[in-house]
Design an enzyme around this catalytic site. Structure first.
Site, short mmCIF file in Angstrom:
data_model
loop_
_atom_site.label_atom_id
_atom_site.label_comp_id
_atom_site.label_asym_id
_atom_site.label_seq_id
_atom_site.Cartn_x
_atom_site.Cartn_y
_atom_site.Cartn_z
N GLU A 56 7.60 -13.89 5.95
CA GLU A 56 6.71 -13.48 7.04
C GLU A 56 5.52 -14.42 7.08
O GLU A 56 4.88 -14.65 6.06
CB GLU A 56 6.16 -12.05 6.81
CG GLU A 56 7.18 -10.96 6.84
CD GLU A 56 6.54 -9.57 6.71
OE1 GLU A 56 5.30 -9.47 6.81
OE2 GLU A 56 7.29 -8.61 6.48
N ASP A 116 -7.51 -9.26 22.98
CA ASP A 116 -6.58 -8.14 22.83
C ASP A 116 -6.12 -7.75 24.23
O ASP A 116 -6.92 -7.68 25.15
CB ASP A 116 -7.25 -6.95 22.16
CG ASP A 116 -6.37 -5.70 22.22
OD1 ASP A 116 -5.21 -5.80 21.80
OD2 ASP A 116 -6.84 -4.66 22.70
N ASP A 148 -0.57 -8.29 19.00
CA ASP A 148 -0.11 -8.88 20.26
C ASP A 148 -0.69 -10.29 20.45
O ASP A 148 -0.10 -11.11 21.16
CB ASP A 148 -0.45 -7.99 21.46
CG ASP A 148 -1.89 -7.49 21.44
OD1 ASP A 148 -2.14 -6.47 20.77
OD2 ASP A 148 -2.75 -8.12 22.06
N ALA A 155 0.82 -1.22 0.00
CA ALA A 155 0.00 0.00 0.00
C ALA A 155 0.85 1.26 0.00
O ALA A 155 0.37 2.34 -0.34
CB ALA A 155 -0.93 -0.01 1.21
N ASN A 186 -6.92 -5.51 17.55
CA ASN A 186 -6.06 -6.38 16.77
C ASN A 186 -6.59 -6.62 15.36
O ASN A 186 -7.79 -6.57 15.13
CB ASN A 186 -5.90 -7.72 17.48
CG ASN A 186 -5.07 -7.57 18.75
OD1 ASN A 186 -4.27 -6.65 18.86
ND2 ASN A 186 -5.30 -8.46 19.70
N ASP A 196 -2.14 7.41 6.97
CA ASP A 196 -2.30 6.14 7.68
C ASP A 196 -1.86 6.32 9.14
O ASP A 196 -2.69 6.41 10.04
CB ASP A 196 -1.49 5.05 6.97
CG ASP A 196 -1.79 3.66 7.49
OD1 ASP A 196 -2.76 3.51 8.26
OD2 ASP A 196 -1.06 2.72 7.14
N HIS A 246 -3.92 -15.06 2.16
CA HIS A 246 -2.97 -15.34 1.09
C HIS A 246 -3.12 -16.68 0.40
O HIS A 246 -2.16 -17.20 -0.16
CB HIS A 246 -1.54 -15.15 1.60
CG HIS A 246 -1.21 -13.70 1.85
ND1 HIS A 246 -0.12 -13.29 2.58
CD2 HIS A 246 -1.85 -12.57 1.48
CE1 HIS A 246 -0.11 -11.97 2.65
NE2 HIS A 246 -1.14 -11.52 1.98
N GLU A 275 8.14 -6.30 0.82
CA GLU A 275 6.86 -6.46 0.10
C GLU A 275 6.77 -5.48 -1.07
O GLU A 275 5.83 -4.70 -1.19
CB GLU A 275 5.68 -6.33 1.06
CG GLU A 275 5.66 -7.44 2.10
CD GLU A 275 4.39 -7.46 2.97
OE1 GLU A 275 3.71 -6.42 3.06
OE2 GLU A 275 4.10 -8.52 3.53
CA CA Z 1 -3.69 -5.06 20.47
#
Ligand code: CA
Length: 654
Positions: free
Chosen positions: A290, A299, A396, A146, A305, A385, A265, A192
């Site tokens: 990755e 969370d 996390d 992006a 998340n 962003d 993916h 990427e």
């Molecule tokens: Ca979090």
């Protein structure tokens, strides 16, 4: 209400439609207490001795600066790199941004990963025998498909000047890493880079820059592999095209790497095919640079998340510690059996919650030490962003350490893949059950649910639901609504999602499809009778049958629908109305059998928003035709009458 076909099918199915199984209710596997490993891991056959098993640990220093402590499997505080090495991790990956700081020196966050941080991480990794994979983003902050923003200092440079600058930056950075004692094993030319890098958006520009970086790696770290890194392996033909673009321009590189996040993916088979083709066609090594997987939906840092309950993504494993380990193991297995496959790197296994007691406490740490994904200081560089959404950690729940810094049992997967574990195969989670039922139907919850076993196989197991009379009553009387019934199966929590619906045998009973199916007979010549699209005036949906007329005694009409081919039986007809200024009025719902009005139910209009619902029970004999409708006649008070008719419904009687 656009689901008529489905509703009628469901109605014709005697009681229930058991839906697809999609979600999971996980059990709990806490961080280990040093006892027998409970993790089940299937051995990866033929795993090469030198296969790269990496963890991206870019955020470690920002985490430690924020007060995070990491522990070993016995619960003792220990250098996290020691724990990673003990768990079979061979490589540590670290991202490098050119200058992730604003003009006042405030860090952009995301670990504030400059080359000094990479040097410190590389030094510590080397202490425990782990090599370093250097991930140059060639940007001042996050680079991904992006955004591939040029570093501020290079913004005004020509491509030629930028290539020179990139060459010098790469060489200097690698020298810094070498001098710090890092064992640089691999260097990435961008992150990427799906057709863009460092502000360049043509392959000519991108590859020219990559070539400058490659030259710097060859000269400064001659033993290191040179890697390129792309993402979206699910896009058909994309990797073949990228490899061709690089080949045509003669880029000197060794490894073609991919991100692989299973939520988005595609399949592992597709990943293997896409990478294997590059390996065969161009003689390159390939790897997954990755991957990650959620071990919980919880969370823990007050920053939402990416993956959580109801993320709506493909979920091949439950969000459990075992599910996370299975995902990692299967990616390793896939790459190990792909032509040219040399390794798998887990992304940000050490990025866990800082602070912990409140958003305010955590936010102060994120801003001060860069332990959130972005700080507000990044707004100048990345206004659209980071500038809008800066905050904590969105992954996390995908780390390999729990919120307190204790290693998860899944961290052991990196060593267990070599020999396999001896743990028994047990139920690890249950798949959510789904049920759709008409409000009048008996609710029959499934007697079994599908348990996800620790080897990711499925077994049907008995379930005990906790369905209270109160909840049951609510389901039958609450109209169309969704509920969650919880239960227990094999000692694990189980869930059944129940969608209650109200059957309707009318066509377009809520007027959402205009006047389709309805006949209006305007007896007195009203100014307005039509289907209006106005949600605030509708009982449900956005449309209803509207009427209004200015003159006295000009409102008299019927709106009715003939119901085709109705089986003999008992039915209930209902319809609602609201309105005002009726004056003297006669309003009623009615049913006709074979054209003869056989029953009516009076209705009144009083004021805006006061809906009045009429009900009529009717028995239809074999071959008899049924028509349902509303008759409205208003003298009008002063300015004339108005009203809204909505939600006509015909249901089989209870
Ligand atoms: Ca979090």
């Amino acid at each position: 209400m656009k689901r008529h076909a489905f509703w009628i099918r469901a109605l014709l199915t005697p009681a229930l439609v058991l839906g697809l199984l999609a979600g999971f209710a996980p059990g709990a596997m806490a961080a280990e207490d040093g006892g027998e490993p409970s993790l089940w891991v299937e051995k990866v056959e033929g795993l090469p001795e030198d296969f790269i098993l990496g963890v991206d640990a870019s955020s470690v220093i920002a985490e430690e600066d924020s007060g995070v402590k990491y522990y070993d499997f016995a619960g003792e505080e220990q250098d996290v790199f020691a724990t990673l090495a003990e768990s079979g991790v061979t490589h540590i990956r670290v991202r490098v941004w050119n200058h992730p700081y604003d003009a006042d020196g405030n860090g952009y966050g995301g670990g504030n990963n400059d080359v000094e941080k990479a040097a410190e991480i590389g030094r510590r990794a080397a202490q425990y025998g782990m090599k370093l994979i250097v991930d140059f983003h060639y940007s001042d902050f996050w680079a991904d498909p992006a955004k591939q923003m040029v570093p501020l200092a290079w913004a005004e440079l020509s491509l030629e000047e930028k290539s020179e600058a990139l060459y010098a930056f790469t060489a200097e950075s690698l020298k810094t890493l070498n001098d710090a004692g890092a064992a640089v094993g691999m260097v990435q030319l961008g992150n990427e880079t799906n057709g863009a890098m460092c502000g360049e958006t043509s392959w000519d520009g991108v590859v020219a820059l990559m070539q400058a970086g490659s030259r710097a790696v060859r000269e400064t770290c001659p033993d290191a592999l040179v890697a390129v890194h792309f993402t979206n392996p699910e896009r058909s033909g994309a990797y073949a095209d990228y490899a061709k673009q690089l080949d045509e321009r003669g880029l000197d590189y060794d490894v073609f790497a991919s991100s692989y996040y299973p939520y988005w993916h595609g399949t592992l088979a597709n990943l293997s095919a896409a990478l294997g083709q590059v390996a065969r066609d161009y003689g390159k090594m390939v790897m997954v640079m990755e991957t990650s997987y959620a071990y919980t939906v919880e969370d823990t840092d007050f920053a939402g998340n990416t993956i959580g309950e109801g993320s709506g993504v493909v979920k091949n494993y439950p969000y459990t510690v075992q599910g996370q380990a299975n995902e990692i193991r299967d990616v390793i297995d896939t790459v190990a059996h792909t032509e040219g496959g040399i390794g798998v790197v887990y992304w940000e296994g050490t990025w866990i919650t800082v602070g912990g007691s409140s958003w305010e406490e955590n936010a102060a740490l994120w801003e001060t030490y860069g332990s959130g994904w972005a700080s507000r200081f990044a707004a100048g560089y990345d206004p659209n962003d980071a500038g809008k959404y800066y905050g904590g950690c969105a992954v996390d729940n995908q780390a390999l350490f729990d919120a307190e810094g204790r290693p998860l049992p899944s961290l052991r997967v990196f060593s267990l893949v070599r020999e396999g574990s001896q743990a028994p195969i047990v139920a690890d989670a249950t798949e959510d059950a789904h049920l759709t039922a008409e409000v009048k139907d008996e609710i029959v919850l499934p007697e079994t649910v599908s348990a996800v076993m620790s080897d990711n196989s499925r077994q049907e197991v008995p379930v005990q639901w906790e369905l209270t009379d109160e909840l049951l009553d609510q389901m039958h009387t609450g109209g169309a609504a969704s509920y969650v019934v919880t239960g227990t199966a094999e000692g694990l929590p189980a869930r059944c999602y129940v969608d209650m619906f109200v059957a309707d045998l009318l066509q377009n009973g809520g007027f959402e499809d205009g006047d389709a199916g309805w006949t209006v007979n305007d007896i007195a010549g009203a100014d307005e009778i039509y289907v209006e699209d106005k949600a605030t005036d509708s009982l449900t949906g956005t449309k209803h049958m509207h009427f209004w007329s200015a003159a006295a005694n000009s409102v008299e009409f019927t709106v009715e629908q003939a119901v085709e081919a109705l089986p003999a039986g008992d039915y209930e007809y209902a319809v609602s109305i609201m309105g005002g200024d009726s004056g003297e009025s006669e309003i009623y719902a009615y049913v006709k059998l074979d054209g003869e009005m056989t029953a009516t139910a009076p209705m009144t209009i009083t004021s805006y928003g006061s809906w009045d619902t009429a009900h009529i029970d009717v028995t239809v004999a074999e071959g008899e035709s049924l028509t349902v409708g509303v008759y409205v006649k208003c003298a009008g008070a002063g300015g004339g009458a108005w009203g809204k008719i909505d939600d006509a419904m015909l249901n089989p009687a209870a």
